[in-house]
Design an enzyme around this catalytic site. Sequence first.
Site, PDB file in Angstrom:
ATOM      1  N   ASP A 218       0.789  -1.252   0.000  1.00 28.65           N
ATOM      2  CA  ASP A 218       0.000   0.000   0.000  1.00 28.65           C
ATOM      3  C   ASP A 218       0.815   1.294   0.000  1.00 28.65           C
ATOM      4  OD1 ASP A 218      -1.963  -1.922   0.216  1.00 28.65           O
ATOM      5  OD2 ASP A 218      -2.813  -1.198   2.095  1.00 28.65           O
TER       6      ASP A 218
ATOM      7  N   LYS B 254      -7.097  -4.892  -2.826  1.00 22.42           N
ATOM      8  CA  LYS B 254      -7.850  -5.395  -1.672  1.00 22.42           C
ATOM      9  C   LYS B 254      -8.785  -4.332  -1.122  1.00 22.42           C
ATOM     10  CE  LYS B 254      -4.040  -4.318   1.378  1.00 22.42           C
ATOM     11  NZ  LYS B 254      -4.782  -3.244   2.082  1.00 22.42           N
TER      12      LYS B 254
ATOM     13  N   CYS C 212      -1.912  -2.678   7.643  1.00 16.03           N
ATOM     14  CA  CYS C 212      -1.840  -3.612   6.518  1.00 16.03           C
ATOM     15  C   CYS C 212      -0.566  -4.443   6.496  1.00 16.03           C
ATOM     16  CB  CYS C 212      -2.084  -2.874   5.206  1.00 16.03           C
ATOM     17  SG  CYS C 212      -3.817  -2.346   5.108  1.00 16.03           S
TER      18      CYS C 212
END
Length: 208
Positions: free
Chosen positions: A13, A111, A156
């Site tokens: 990310d 995601k 994450c």
Amino acid sequence: MKVSKSNVLIVVDVQNDFCSGGALAVPDGEKVVPAINRIAEQFENVVLTQDWHPRDHVSFAPNHENKHPFEMIDLSYGPQVLWPVHCVQGSVGAEFHGKLETTRACLLVRKGMHRGIDSYSAFYENDHTTPTGLASYLRERAWNTLFFVGLAFDFCVRYSAEDARRAGFEAVVIEEACRGIDLDGSVAATHASFKSLGIPIVGVEAFS
Ligand code: VGL
Ligand code: ZN
């Protein structure tokens, strides 16, 4: 450290919304970029993840009446933090940081795409049952040791490394190439969890 063919770097990310000026800016988030680019040069195998939400996503505070970012709510799959609107599919905020070297990545895992479930982990959504397919992909390629870098360390990156370990992979986190949000002690909780699951933290110097 000698990186082998069965090692893979998972870059979590590294997107504009998690960098300074972004909708859910992680302090100094963009500072991971030069380190990640250098580390990635050592790896033959690189996978990227991208938080990629629909605008009506359940994790967005404005999608709930009288709720503010960083409050908790209870959903069918358990407690969920409410976030500012971030990483909306197709938005500039959802794009990778412009300086992140992405050309050598073999796979991009998106995601958080289901409206009703958040997904911190690159392996399972927050219901801990809906898979992204990443574990099967890694197994088929016989990559058994996963090195994690990126944002955010305590969300994450944390949940991805934990799920990797539970799925039977070796998981290693390069913390200097991560930055955390640190909500209610979440960075300390991440260190404790890594310790109990056998997820080592290694320094960046091992990769130069
Ligand atoms: C993340 C909160 C919400 C992350 C993503 O990438 O750590 N955190 N969505
Ligand atoms: Zn998100």
